[in-house]
Design a protein around this motif. Sequence first.
Motif, mmCIF file in Angstrom:
data_model
loop_
_atom_site.group_PDB
_atom_site.id
_atom_site.type_symbol
_atom_site.label_atom_id
_atom_site.label_comp_id
_atom_site.label_asym_id
_atom_site.label_seq_id
_atom_site.Cartn_x
_atom_site.Cartn_y
_atom_site.Cartn_z
ATOM 1 N N LEU A 106 0.826 -1.353 0.021
ATOM 2 C CA LEU A 106 0.103 -0.137 0.003
ATOM 3 C C LEU A 106 0.979 1.078 -0.018
ATOM 4 C CD1 LEU A 106 -2.749 1.187 0.209
ATOM 5 C CD2 LEU A 106 -2.685 1.202 2.757
ATOM 6 N N THR A 107 1.116 1.545 -1.073
ATOM 7 C CA THR A 107 2.198 2.785 -1.440
ATOM 8 C C THR A 107 1.404 4.192 -0.728
ATOM 9 O OG1 THR A 107 1.670 3.265 -3.504
ATOM 10 C CG2 THR A 107 3.285 1.826 -3.130
ATOM 11 N N PHE A 108 2.100 5.353 -0.870
ATOM 12 C CA PHE A 108 1.417 6.515 -0.361
ATOM 13 C C PHE A 108 0.666 6.940 -1.602
ATOM 14 C CE2 PHE A 108 1.551 11.156 -0.770
ATOM 15 C CZ PHE A 108 1.340 11.596 0.389
ATOM 16 N N GLU A 109 1.252 6.942 -2.834
ATOM 17 C CA GLU A 109 0.413 7.394 -3.978
ATOM 18 C C GLU A 109 -0.892 6.619 -4.106
ATOM 19 O OE1 GLU A 109 0.781 7.804 -8.982
ATOM 20 O OE2 GLU A 109 2.290 7.439 -7.740
ATOM 21 N N THR A 110 -0.937 5.344 -3.916
ATOM 22 C CA THR A 110 -2.319 4.709 -3.846
ATOM 23 C C THR A 110 -3.112 5.193 -2.921
ATOM 24 O OG1 THR A 110 -1.052 2.686 -4.593
ATOM 25 C CG2 THR A 110 -3.228 2.360 -3.578
ATOM 26 N N TYR A 111 -2.815 5.388 -1.653
ATOM 27 C CA TYR A 111 -3.652 5.793 -0.731
ATOM 28 C C TYR A 111 -4.013 7.394 -0.660
ATOM 29 C CZ TYR A 111 -6.080 5.647 3.880
ATOM 30 O OH TYR A 111 -6.888 6.021 4.680
ATOM 31 N N ALA A 112 -3.075 8.077 -1.469
ATOM 32 C CA ALA A 112 -3.479 9.544 -1.592
ATOM 33 C C ALA A 112 -4.575 9.984 -2.681
ATOM 34 C CB ALA A 112 -2.064 10.297 -1.971
ATOM 35 N N GLY B 223 6.134 6.292 -4.288
ATOM 36 C CA GLY B 223 6.204 4.605 -4.505
ATOM 37 C C GLY B 223 6.632 4.011 -2.875
ATOM 38 N N ARG B 224 6.828 4.859 -1.911
ATOM 39 C CA ARG B 224 7.053 4.552 -0.620
ATOM 40 C C ARG B 224 5.958 3.792 0.175
ATOM 41 N NH1 ARG B 224 10.577 3.286 2.081
ATOM 42 N NH2 ARG B 224 10.537 4.865 3.763
ATOM 43 N N PRO B 225 6.012 2.743 1.113
ATOM 44 C CA PRO B 225 4.990 2.163 1.698
ATOM 45 C C PRO B 225 4.327 3.184 2.373
ATOM 46 C CG PRO B 225 6.692 0.560 1.795
ATOM 47 C CD PRO B 225 7.195 2.010 1.009
ATOM 48 N N LEU B 226 3.081 3.379 2.595
ATOM 49 C CA LEU B 226 2.207 4.543 3.453
ATOM 50 C C LEU B 226 2.737 4.556 4.710
ATOM 51 C CD1 LEU B 226 -0.147 6.610 3.358
ATOM 52 C CD2 LEU B 226 -1.272 4.793 4.235
ATOM 53 N N ALA B 227 2.992 3.486 5.490
ATOM 54 C CA ALA B 227 3.529 3.391 6.886
ATOM 55 C C ALA B 227 4.770 3.658 7.339
ATOM 56 C CB ALA B 227 2.849 2.156 7.736
ATOM 57 N N ALA B 228 5.673 3.752 6.006
ATOM 58 C CA ALA B 228 7.191 3.713 6.196
ATOM 59 C C ALA B 228 7.744 5.166 5.815
ATOM 60 C CB ALA B 228 7.560 2.798 5.388
#
Length: 403
Positions: A105-111, A144-149
Amino acid sequence: MSRAFAYALRPVVINAAKPKDKPYALTDGGGLYLEVLPTGTKVWRYKFHFEGRRDKITIGRYPTVSLKDARQIHAELMDKVLKGENPKAGRQGRPGSRGGVPDQLTFETYARKWVEETLFYRSAAYRAQQLRWLESHVFPAIGGRPLAAVAPREVLDVLEPLRTTAVTAEGVRSLIQRIYNYAIRNLVADSNPALMVRGAISVPKRTHHKHLLEAEVGRLWRQIPRQGAHFTTLVAAQMLFYTMVRKSELIRSHWAEFDLTTGIWDIPAERMKMRKRHRVYLPRQAVALLQALQPMTGHQDYVFPTIYTSSGRIAPMGEASLNHFFKRIDFGVQGFAPHGVRGTAATLLREHGFRSEVVELLLSHAPRGQVEAAYNHAELGQERRDALQFLADHLDRLAQRPD
């Protein structure tokens, strides 16, 4: 493991807790607390210190994670901290926790999910701006970074190239913060890295837009037609004064909104800041300008189309066009911008005896209370028409006065 505190919460207290306008905490002890969100959701969290900094971890939702289960998990996590281990490392998913959130779950996907789920009620232009900021400034760095990371240092790296445009930098930081707030409420993130770098870039103190004195208005009004600009720009600059609308509302106007026979311009609610339909009673001078402009742009949708466009593309005048136009007018005042027109016009009308209720309606400001709302429902149409006609006539008189 022995503990030097006593747990404080009871199920009856938890069940009786009601949501408020803002999240609040019910403390249990030892860093364990239950956060009650405005939605009514109740979430167990553990606040701890590790390697010299404060942090917190989400355990899960109540009642999926019961009071007894939350305390058991809390004891395990606290034991890790006492042993010098990071309680976030190697967490396993538990019922109601965010342990099962996939690493992909990447930042871009969640954004993008956040834009769809939380901005659906905002205007298309606002949503486009938020996406433009994300795509231009944020996704290339952390998309592309994992959201929680994502760490605070990475958010700061996003902001560094924007340091010379501090207002934009703060807008981008605030945007990332809102995305993480939503992620935390939905238990897919434990902390907000954008919140931790708030204030890292100093934003200049906001100042009110400069208003002009009558003599200054006269000099400006004489200079506008003398500028070497496209006719649509000249008309737009004068229409700002004649209508007292916001710049964005003017440059995105459509010919279909105008009735030049009756001298009425109806701006639809979706284009108004207050999301309420606004009627402008055009003075004679404004009607004459639009009639002169109509042969030039009346064959297409926008009243003020951009002249800088690729073949076949129709778009309104750019936001910066009027800013640049006003900036280059030499009339003895530095720093006057389109945003100052509304305040200048409102001041002129108040100084010449027009009621504040009429001026507020001309500015399309929302009424402050129920009594005002009921009073303003009548729209005071004739008084508004008289006010804008006076303003147009007074501008002409000011332009004729000697300095």
